[in-house]
Write a protein that holds these residues in place. Structure first.
Motif, PDB file in Angstrom:
ATOM      1  N   GLU A  75      74.878 111.274  73.412  1.00 32.09           N
ATOM      2  CA  GLU A  75      76.131 111.474  72.689  1.00 32.09           C
ATOM      3  C   GLU A  75      76.243 110.439  71.575  1.00 32.09           C
ATOM      4  N   ASP A  76      76.128 110.888  70.322  1.00 34.44           N
ATOM      5  CA  ASP A  76      76.294 109.963  69.205  1.00 34.44           C
ATOM      6  C   ASP A  76      77.459 110.416  68.334  1.00 34.44           C
ATOM      7  N   PHE A  77      77.890 109.508  67.473  1.00 33.08           N
ATOM      8  CA  PHE A  77      79.073 109.730  66.642  1.00 33.08           C
ATOM      9  C   PHE A  77      78.712 109.441  65.185  1.00 33.08           C
ATOM     10  N   LEU A  78      79.379 110.136  64.284  1.00 35.49           N
ATOM     11  CA  LEU A  78      79.206 109.915  62.851  1.00 35.49           C
ATOM     12  C   LEU A  78      80.436 109.167  62.343  1.00 35.49           C
ATOM     13  N   GLU A  79      80.196 108.003  61.745  1.00 35.47           N
ATOM     14  CA  GLU A  79      81.307 107.144  61.323  1.00 35.47           C
ATOM     15  C   GLU A  79      81.678 107.411  59.861  1.00 35.47           C
ATOM     16  N   ALA A  80      82.983 107.633  59.632  1.00 38.15           N
ATOM     17  CA  ALA A  80      83.529 107.777  58.271  1.00 38.15           C
ATOM     18  C   ALA A  80      84.615 106.717  58.101  1.00 38.15           C
ATOM     19  N   SER A  81      84.492 105.886  57.066  1.00 35.63           N
ATOM     20  CA  SER A  81      85.437 104.785  56.844  1.00 35.63           C
ATOM     21  C   SER A  81      86.104 104.924  55.488  1.00 35.63           C
ATOM     22  N   MET A  82      87.388 104.541  55.438  1.00 36.58           N
ATOM     23  CA  MET A  82      88.148 104.564  54.185  1.00 36.58           C
ATOM     24  C   MET A  82      89.069 103.352  54.135  1.00 36.58           C
ATOM     25  N   PRO A  83      89.234 102.736  52.946  1.00 33.09           N
ATOM     26  CA  PRO A  83      90.174 101.608  52.837  1.00 33.09           C
ATOM     27  C   PRO A  83      91.617 102.096  52.939  1.00 33.09           C
ATOM     28  N   VAL A  84      92.483 101.246  53.499  1.00 34.97           N
ATOM     29  CA  VAL A  84      93.916 101.539  53.579  1.00 34.97           C
ATOM     30  C   VAL A  84      94.581 100.908  52.356  1.00 34.97           C
ATOM     31  N   PRO A  85      95.105 101.714  51.421  1.00 36.65           N
ATOM     32  CA  PRO A  85      95.683 101.143  50.187  1.00 36.65           C
ATOM     33  C   PRO A  85      96.791 100.139  50.483  1.00 36.65           C
ATOM     34  N   THR A  86      96.932  99.170  49.600  1.00 38.35           N
ATOM     35  CA  THR A  86      97.927  98.080  49.621  1.00 38.35           C
ATOM     36  C   THR A  86      97.672  97.086  50.741  1.00 38.35           C
ATOM     37  N   THR A  87      96.544  97.203  51.457  1.00 34.41           N
ATOM     38  CA  THR A  87      96.172  96.226  52.477  1.00 34.41           C
ATOM     39  C   THR A  87      94.690  95.915  52.316  1.00 34.41           C
ATOM     40  N   ASP A  88      94.195  94.934  53.090  1.00 33.40           N
ATOM     41  CA  ASP A  88      92.752  94.675  53.120  1.00 33.40           C
ATOM     42  C   ASP A  88      92.122  95.282  54.372  1.00 33.40           C
ATOM     43  N   TRP A  89      92.740  96.317  54.890  1.00 31.10           N
ATOM     44  CA  TRP A  89      92.262  96.995  56.095  1.00 31.10           C
ATOM     45  C   TRP A  89      91.333  98.140  55.743  1.00 31.10           C
ATOM     46  N   THR A  90      90.548  98.526  56.743  1.00 28.30           N
ATOM     47  CA  THR A  90      89.668  99.691  56.634  1.00 28.30           C
ATOM     48  C   THR A  90      89.844 100.553  57.876  1.00 28.30           C
ATOM     49  N   LEU A  91      90.071 101.858  57.682  1.00 30.53           N
ATOM     50  CA  LEU A  91      90.225 102.791  58.806  1.00 30.53           C
ATOM     51  C   LEU A  91      88.908 103.537  59.012  1.00 30.53           C
ATOM     52  N   SER A  92      88.442 103.604  60.259  1.00 28.18           N
ATOM     53  CA  SER A  92      87.196 104.284  60.590  1.00 28.18           C
ATOM     54  C   SER A  92      87.449 105.360  61.633  1.00 28.18           C
ATOM     55  N   VAL A  93      86.787 106.503  61.448  1.00 25.67           N
ATOM     56  CA  VAL A  93      86.853 107.618  62.396  1.00 25.67           C
ATOM     57  C   VAL A  93      85.445 107.889  62.896  1.00 25.67           C
ATOM     58  N   LEU A  94      85.282 107.981  64.221  1.00 25.94           N
ATOM     59  CA  LEU A  94      83.995 108.284  64.834  1.00 25.94           C
ATOM     60  C   LEU A  94      84.026 109.732  65.324  1.00 25.94           C
ATOM     61  N   ALA A  95      83.348 110.610  64.595  1.00 22.31           N
ATOM     62  CA  ALA A  95      83.361 112.039  64.933  1.00 22.31           C
ATOM     63  C   ALA A  95      82.170 112.366  65.824  1.00 22.31           C
ATOM     64  N   PRO A  96      82.389 112.947  67.019  1.00 24.37           N
ATOM     65  CA  PRO A  96      81.269 113.307  67.890  1.00 24.37           C
ATOM     66  C   PRO A  96      80.427 114.422  67.270  1.00 24.37           C
ATOM     67  N   THR A  97      79.112 114.295  67.403  1.00 20.67           N
ATOM     68  CA  THR A  97      78.208 115.267  66.782  1.00 20.67           C
ATOM     69  C   THR A  97      77.504 116.164  67.793  1.00 20.67           C
TER      70      THR A  97
END
Length: 587
Positions: free
Chosen positions: A252-274
């Protein structure tokens, strides 16, 4: 035959898995974009309250006088505010770092008299005016984003700091309903918010010993271990970031998609099962390849057998008869193949049309949600003004009633009713815009469409000092179309114009209409820099954009919506960009 079958099987498996991974990546990026929009909306909603409270005369008076009665009144007021805005806690700190008023004053975890002078957000806000700091609560034992605002007297001298703690428990709970693990990291790659509780306050990149020591001494994350989450990379396509989670199956592996959160120095990541998607696609492709191989090889064997029989028959017959029979057989085979191919192509085109229609509806809805994330802050400010006015009129009405002046109180109540109608109009338009529904063509007033779009964008135009001129020759003229989707077109065009005009003096957007016998022509023009010939030539092609963060889909979707209504969308570059919408008049 065995080699052919194995080759087809391997090719089908490889192609299907590549296609499935591409679909999973697209879905993961869409999910990440939507969750970034929701997280940003939640943060922006909480940011405005500390600033407003820091300007409140009651807060300044309490800090200046140090009156216990005034602090108790603030305790009760903060307690009511927390319940309404769904914040974690609101509290007031004097210049010595001690809490003098708090919304949780009646709870065992009360912050009253606690010393927060060591907290970075207190020191920064006291020195610079405002601060934001994500940390683990030393009293509440709950993590959250601390939004701090300095309170000043009339001379600009600091009186204290007002703090709102935003907690994300509800957001994390919502993320747990999805199959994709989701988490947010800061600039140091420390997980702050996560749908998986085991991820919180762990890192995705190793911390050095010195940095780890500084974080522990600051008590920002309490006694969290700050150890590494073992996201093991999966070898494969270098263009995709695939990982395995600790404690999960190796298959079971996952595909990671990351995007910056505007107005912060945060990054949001989603791990989608493949695993499920790739397995299903591979199984279907391999089955199709096997069927194709069996049919092809069987046809080849049958053709070979028939050829032998025909050769023996031709030997016993005259040369002319043999040639005639051979021509008839070849022609029959060609016609059968052409007929079968034609039926297959017709079925494939039908399925492709259905898939395109479904994808177009999803793109329209995704575009509306992306636009909502951009205009949410403006709508919040638009609603905040009548809410503040309602509170003022309500307090005045109470004073009038105490003095027995029922007439003045009644007039205030009429004003409050009008303000609530204004709020209802704004929120109703926002709900209608966000609702997902199939296109329904019906007669709609062009004036109502333009008013609905501008209701969502008016605050943003005012905020950016952009003048708006609306001149409709016949606002009651009716056109054939879907009102919500037509509003989406005008929102896209006005937003694009506003972004093109950002920072330009004398910025103006002009909306005009011309009612003809069979059509209504509406133009949306700005006095911005216009469009280059290269951009004009490809403006309605997917992924063509002049914006650094744009996807290039808004105008494509807008043109498709206008085409669904039986109209057309055109663009010119004169003294700025001019978009012309032509719609059929409703009978």
């Amino acid at each position: 035959m065995l080699a052919v079958m194995l080759g087809l099987d391997r090719i089908a498996d490889f192609a299907a898995r590549r296609w499935a991974l591409a679909q999973v990546e697209a879905g993961a990026r869409t999910a990440a974009a939507l969750r970034v929009a929701v997280l940003r909306s939640e943060i922006e909603k909480q940011r405005s309250l500390p600033f407003a409270l820091a300007q409140d005369p009651d807060v300044r008076r309490a800090l200046a006088s140090q009156d216990a009665g005034l602090f108790l009144a603030l305790d009760q007021r903060f307690e009511a505010l927390v319940a309404r805005v769904r914040a974690g806690v609101i509290y007031l700190i004097d210049t010595g770092g001690h809490t003098v008023a708090a919304s949780n004053f009646n709870t065992p975890e009360s912050f009253l008299n606690s010393d927060y002078g060591f907290r970075p957000y207190f020191r920064i806000a006291l020195a610079e005016g405002r601060a934001e700091h994500f940390a683990f609560g030393t009293v509440s034992r709950k993590p959250g984003l601390y939004l701090a605002q300095r309170v000043e007297d009339a001379a600009g001298e600091p009186l204290g700091v007002l703090v709102l703690k935003a907690e994300f428990d509800t957001l994390e709970e919502e993320w747990r309903h999805f199959s994709e693990p989701t988490f947010v990291t800061d600039a140091r790659h420390i997980v702050l918010i996560a749908s998986e509780p085991a991820f919180r306050f762990r890192t995705t990149v190793p911390l050095d010993a010195g940095e780890r020591k500084v974080i522990r001494e600051s008590l920002q994350f309490g006694d969290a271990p700050l150890d590494l989450i073992d996201l093991s990379p999966v070898p494969g396509d270098p263009g995709l970031k695939r990982v395995r989670l600790p404690g999960r199956s190796k298959r079971e592996d996952f595909l990671e998609a990351s995007m910056p959160v505007p107005t912060t120095d945060w990054t949001l990541s989603v791990l989608a099962p493949t695993a499920a998607t790739t397995a299903l696609a591979a199984t279907a492709a391999r089955a199709s390849a096997a069927l194709l191989g069996v049919v092809g090889l069987g046809s080849a064997g049958l053709w070979r057998t028939r050829r032998r029989r025909r050769a023996r028959a031709e030997a016993r017959q005259a040369e002319a008869r043999r040639e005639l029979e051979e021509r008839v057989a070849v022609r029959t085979a060609e016609l059968s193949a052409a007929n079968a191919q034609l039926r297959t192509e017709m079925e494939e085109r039908r399925r492709a049309r259905l898939a395109i229609d479904a994808l177009q509806d999803e793109l329209v809805q995704a575009n509306k949600l992306a636009v909502l994330g951009q205009i949410a802050a403006g709508v919040a400010h638009e609603v905040n003004q009548p809410v503040a006015a309602i509170r003022t009129f309500a307090e005045n009405s109470r004073a009038f009633l105490d003095r027995g002046d029922a007439g003045s109180a009644a007039r205030n109540l009429d004003t409050i009713a009008a303000l609530t109608e204004r709020i209802g109009a704004i929120t109703g338009e926002l709900r209608a815009f966000a609702r997902k529904s199939a296109a329904q063509l019906e007669p709609v007033r062009i004036g109502a469409v333009v008013d609905g779009a501008l209701l969502l964008l008016r605050y943003r135009l005012l905020q950016n000092d952009i003048a708006l001129a609306v001149v409709l020759d016949a606002p009651d003229a009716r056109v054939t179309g879907d009102r919500v989707r037509l509003e989406q077109v005008f929102v896209n065009l006005v937003q694009n114009a506003a972004e093109a005009l950002a920072g330009r003096p004398g910025a103006t957007i002009r909306i005009t209409s011309e009612t003809r016998a069979d059509t209504v022509v509406v133009t949306v023009a700005d006095n911005g820099p216009g469009l280059s010939p290269q951009v004009l030539g490809a403006l309605f092609l997917p992924f063509t954009t002049t914006k650094p963060q744009g996807l290039g889909l808004g105008l494509v979707i807008s043109k498709d919506i206008i085409a669904e209504c039986g109209g057309s969308l055109a663009v010119e570059s004169r003294a700025g960009a001019v978009f012309t919408i032509t719609l059929p008049r409703a009978s």
